[in-house]
Design a protein around this motif. Structure first.
Motif, PDB file in Angstrom:
ATOM      1  N   MET A   1      37.831  39.644  34.023  1.00 29.42           N
ATOM      2  CA  MET A   1      38.471  38.274  34.181  1.00 29.42           C
ATOM      3  C   MET A   1      37.573  37.570  35.429  1.00 29.42           C
ATOM      4  O   MET A   1      37.528  36.529  35.661  1.00 29.42           O
ATOM      5  CB  MET A   1      39.827  37.072  34.650  1.00 29.42           C
ATOM      6  N   VAL A   2      38.177  38.183  36.659  1.00 28.55           N
ATOM      7  CA  VAL A   2      37.507  37.702  38.516  1.00 28.55           C
ATOM      8  C   VAL A   2      35.649  37.572  38.020  1.00 28.55           C
ATOM      9  O   VAL A   2      35.604  37.086  38.862  1.00 28.55           O
ATOM     10  CB  VAL A   2      38.103  39.062  39.567  1.00 28.55           C
ATOM     11  N   ASP A   3      35.368  38.946  37.501  1.00 29.60           N
ATOM     12  CA  ASP A   3      34.222  38.585  37.233  1.00 29.60           C
ATOM     13  C   ASP A   3      33.084  37.415  36.382  1.00 29.60           C
ATOM     14  O   ASP A   3      32.341  36.603  36.847  1.00 29.60           O
ATOM     15  CB  ASP A   3      33.277  39.789  35.807  1.00 29.60           C
ATOM     16  N   GLU A   4      34.486  37.278  35.621  1.00 29.12           N
ATOM     17  CA  GLU A   4      33.915  35.518  34.810  1.00 29.12           C
ATOM     18  C   GLU A   4      34.339  34.023  35.773  1.00 29.12           C
ATOM     19  O   GLU A   4      33.775  32.979  34.860  1.00 29.12           O
ATOM     20  CB  GLU A   4      34.730  35.850  33.268  1.00 29.12           C
ATOM     21  N   ASP A   5      34.694  34.501  36.879  1.00 23.78           N
ATOM     22  CA  ASP A   5      34.771  33.571  37.301  1.00 23.78           C
ATOM     23  C   ASP A   5      36.593  32.304  37.045  1.00 23.78           C
ATOM     24  O   ASP A   5      36.458  31.220  37.412  1.00 23.78           O
ATOM     25  CB  ASP A   5      34.227  32.469  37.738  1.00 23.78           C
ATOM     26  N   ARG A   6      37.316  33.171  36.278  1.00 22.23           N
ATOM     27  CA  ARG A   6      38.020  32.731  35.589  1.00 22.23           C
ATOM     28  C   ARG A   6      39.318  32.050  36.611  1.00 22.23           C
ATOM     29  O   ARG A   6      39.245  32.179  37.729  1.00 22.23           O
ATOM     30  CB  ARG A   6      39.175  33.681  34.916  1.00 22.23           C
ATOM     31  N   TYR A   7      39.917  30.949  36.332  1.00 15.10           N
ATOM     32  CA  TYR A   7      40.765  30.153  36.808  1.00 15.10           C
ATOM     33  C   TYR A   7      41.866  30.779  37.531  1.00 15.10           C
ATOM     34  O   TYR A   7      42.702  31.691  36.767  1.00 15.10           O
ATOM     35  CB  TYR A   7      41.733  28.804  36.325  1.00 15.10           C
ATOM     36  N   CYS A   8      41.722  30.931  39.309  1.00 17.36           N
ATOM     37  CA  CYS A   8      43.207  31.899  40.075  1.00 17.36           C
ATOM     38  C   CYS A   8      43.892  31.735  39.211  1.00 17.36           C
ATOM     39  O   CYS A   8      45.355  32.868  38.811  1.00 17.36           O
ATOM     40  CB  CYS A   8      43.321  31.208  41.157  1.00 17.36           C
ATOM     41  N   ILE A   9      44.729  30.526  38.662  1.00 19.40           N
ATOM     42  CA  ILE A   9      46.190  30.777  38.078  1.00 19.40           C
ATOM     43  C   ILE A   9      46.135  31.293  36.503  1.00 19.40           C
ATOM     44  O   ILE A   9      47.567  32.193  36.515  1.00 19.40           O
ATOM     45  CB  ILE A   9      46.545  29.035  37.930  1.00 19.40           C
TER      46      ILE A   9
ATOM     47  N   GLY B   1      38.979  29.597  43.214  1.00 23.29           N
ATOM     48  CA  GLY B   1      39.355  30.017  44.756  1.00 23.29           C
ATOM     49  C   GLY B   1      39.495  31.649  45.495  1.00 23.29           C
ATOM     50  O   GLY B   1      39.043  31.088  46.833  1.00 23.29           O
ATOM     51  N   TYR B   2      38.839  32.203  44.725  1.00 17.61           N
ATOM     52  CA  TYR B   2      38.453  33.258  45.335  1.00 17.61           C
ATOM     53  C   TYR B   2      37.465  33.920  45.723  1.00 17.61           C
ATOM     54  O   TYR B   2      37.228  35.255  45.747  1.00 17.61           O
ATOM     55  CB  TYR B   2      39.652  34.716  44.238  1.00 17.61           C
ATOM     56  N   VAL B   3      36.782  33.234  44.966  1.00 14.57           N
ATOM     57  CA  VAL B   3      35.098  33.484  45.607  1.00 14.57           C
ATOM     58  C   VAL B   3      34.870  34.243  45.983  1.00 14.57           C
ATOM     59  O   VAL B   3      33.420  34.786  45.877  1.00 14.57           O
ATOM     60  CB  VAL B   3      34.273  31.886  44.666  1.00 14.57           C
ATOM     61  N   ASP B   4      34.899  33.819  47.143  1.00  7.13           N
ATOM     62  CA  ASP B   4      34.219  34.580  48.525  1.00  7.13           C
ATOM     63  C   ASP B   4      35.180  35.341  48.969  1.00  7.13           C
ATOM     64  O   ASP B   4      34.198  36.902  49.887  1.00  7.13           O
ATOM     65  CB  ASP B   4      33.898  33.348  49.965  1.00  7.13           C
ATOM     66  N   GLU B   5      36.301  35.670  47.816  1.00  9.60           N
ATOM     67  CA  GLU B   5      36.195  37.167  48.071  1.00  9.60           C
ATOM     68  C   GLU B   5      36.595  38.284  47.285  1.00  9.60           C
ATOM     69  O   GLU B   5      37.223  38.879  47.139  1.00  9.60           O
ATOM     70  CB  GLU B   5      38.231  37.161  48.727  1.00  9.60           C
ATOM     71  N   LYS B   6      36.213  37.582  45.377  1.00  8.33           N
ATOM     72  CA  LYS B   6      35.185  38.240  44.884  1.00  8.33           C
ATOM     73  C   LYS B   6      35.113  40.107  45.158  1.00  8.33           C
ATOM     74  O   LYS B   6      36.184  40.307  44.173  1.00  8.33           O
ATOM     75  CB  LYS B   6      34.280  37.762  43.945  1.00  8.33           C
ATOM     76  N   GLU B   7      34.751  40.125  45.622  1.00  4.59           N
ATOM     77  CA  GLU B   7      34.028  41.855  46.051  1.00  4.59           C
ATOM     78  C   GLU B   7      35.517  42.660  46.294  1.00  4.59           C
ATOM     79  O   GLU B   7      35.984  44.045  45.959  1.00  4.59           O
ATOM     80  CB  GLU B   7      32.881  42.448  47.153  1.00  4.59           C
ATOM     81  N   ALA B   8      36.330  42.299  47.385  1.00  3.66           N
ATOM     82  CA  ALA B   8      37.486  42.504  47.779  1.00  3.66           C
ATOM     83  C   ALA B   8      38.004  42.422  46.790  1.00  3.66           C
ATOM     84  O   ALA B   8      39.113  43.897  46.598  1.00  3.66           O
ATOM     85  CB  ALA B   8      38.163  41.725  48.902  1.00  3.66           C
ATOM     86  N   VAL B   9      38.545  41.325  45.665  1.00  4.56           N
ATOM     87  CA  VAL B   9      39.570  41.832  44.476  1.00  4.56           C
ATOM     88  C   VAL B   9      39.110  42.719  43.896  1.00  4.56           C
ATOM     89  O   VAL B   9      40.719  43.053  43.823  1.00  4.56           O
ATOM     90  CB  VAL B   9      39.360  39.976  44.669  1.00  4.56           C
ATOM     91  N   GLN B  10      38.424  42.602  43.644  1.00  5.24           N
ATOM     92  CA  GLN B  10      37.709  43.440  42.150  1.00  5.24           C
ATOM     93  C   GLN B  10      37.350  44.903  42.951  1.00  5.24           C
ATOM     94  O   GLN B  10      38.496  45.931  42.389  1.00  5.24           O
ATOM     95  CB  GLN B  10      36.227  43.273  41.730  1.00  5.24           C
ATOM     96  N   LYS B  11      37.209  45.579  44.223  1.00  4.65           N
ATOM     97  CA  LYS B  11      37.998  46.713  44.934  1.00  4.65           C
ATOM     98  C   LYS B  11      39.145  47.268  44.588  1.00  4.65           C
ATOM     99  O   LYS B  11      39.564  48.161  44.022  1.00  4.65           O
ATOM    100  CB  LYS B  11      37.272  46.759  46.280  1.00  4.65           C
ATOM    101  N   ARG B  12      40.295  46.161  45.205  1.00  3.34           N
ATOM    102  CA  ARG B  12      41.288  46.560  44.814  1.00  3.34           C
ATOM    103  C   ARG B  12      41.488  46.425  43.057  1.00  3.34           C
ATOM    104  O   ARG B  12      42.597  47.749  43.126  1.00  3.34           O
ATOM    105  CB  ARG B  12      42.252  45.660  45.373  1.00  3.34           C
ATOM    106  N   LEU B  13      41.067  45.991  42.350  1.00  5.55           N
ATOM    107  CA  LEU B  13      41.796  46.659  40.691  1.00  5.55           C
ATOM    108  C   LEU B  13      41.084  47.482  40.348  1.00  5.55           C
ATOM    109  O   LEU B  13      41.466  47.728  39.732  1.00  5.55           O
ATOM    110  CB  LEU B  13      41.155  45.008  40.935  1.00  5.55           C
TER     111      LEU B  13
END
Lengths: 117, 117, 117, 117
Positions: free
Chosen positions: C52-60, D27-39
């Motif tokens: 989902m994050v990879d595909e830029d899905r909506y935050c909510i 909203g998380y576009v600038d933190e994408k890599e950090a979020v993916q690392k956590r996941l």
């Protein structure tokens, strides 16, 4: 060993007779004063919250006190649960049979409610 | 648009003069009576808990009421937070600049406290 | 009745020999396949989150799936805890003595961690 | 200022075409890599849990790791929520009107889900 079974009394609750479980020895019987002291302090915290709202205190400061009261309630819950496991559930387990299973299931449901609240 | 900034007052808290933030218009100003009503009901729930313990009521029944009071406190917290976001934070965001960032960071910390309590 | 005591093994964890408690019969032994199935599903949920994050899905929408995975983990925790109470703690209680008290205290700490996480 | 509106795409999810919201700039576009690392780390924790269960590790030790994974998921949720407030909600608030109210309400619901999970 005899399991403490709750007696069923008819006591008036809010003017209406209602069946409630009153026990000779609830799990928290030896900690009763400590539990009451915590609850009185929480009552004070909730009255303090009403004063804060009355005084138009800053939202974030009110929220911080709500979190403090919530944590205090959770601590009471954990104390009651520990006492319940160490006395009511342990006694039922020693007696064995259906009573043991019923008390374990009931405790599991209470833990689930606590975790999800 | 002007951001509602908290005024700093010196008010005696528990006999000690302490700086507290009082606001002309906290986020919950329009919901004040609703918030107070909820808080009074929670105070009643906590007093009810003291009665239950006094009457040696069954641990699981007491725990159920503790969970109910905890959920009620969380609902108050969510209402205060929503009002705060919709007014204080929204006003700061419209004004922009450092105030916007400060208010957003502060709200995030309050949300984290709430999620973890 | 004999309490299941954990054996202490030396097993390599991440290349380093580390003492871990392995048990002949952990509380969840009869539910092992059910627990593993839940954990594999949660692993799938976490991989789904990465997609989902990879595909830029909506935050909510991402947040909703994070909440779902969190609830699923809590359900596993509740199942493990119930099995632990019904087997390891119950066995220790039947044996009585220090072991009973130690197991009850340990369970209480685990419940507190769960409620506060 | 333009609010980032989600585009509606038809993408196949589990073999079925389903409408999903994909955004040019979540909203998380600038933190994408950090979020993916956590996941990815959480995925590793969940696989570690499966190994522990497979090795009959002690219930309490497994539970401790479940709590750790749950807290890690909550941290991801808090990060996503903060990014969402600071970008998507803030942009909508600046634009004003119905969109602002809709985004604030939606965020409040997400916070409530988080607090109650």
């Amino acid at each position: 060993m005899a399991v403490a079974r709750p007696a069923i009394y008819l006591i008036p609750v809010g003017g209406i007779e209602r069946q409630v479980k009153k026990m000779a020895h609830p799990g928290y019987v030896d900690e009763k004063e400590a539990v009451q002291k915590r609850l009185r302090r929480i009552e004070g915290q909730v009255r303090g919250l009403q004063r804060m709202v009355d005084e138009d205190r800053y939202c974030i400061d009110v929220l911080e006190q709500v979190s403090a009261a919530t944590r205090a309630l959770q601590s009471v819950a954990l104390q009651l649960l520990n006492d319940h496991l160490a006395h009511c559930v342990a006694d039922a387990v020693k007696s064995g049979g259906d009573e043991a299973k019923a008390k374990l299931d009931e405790a599991s449901e209470a833990i689930a409610r606590l975790v999800r609240s």
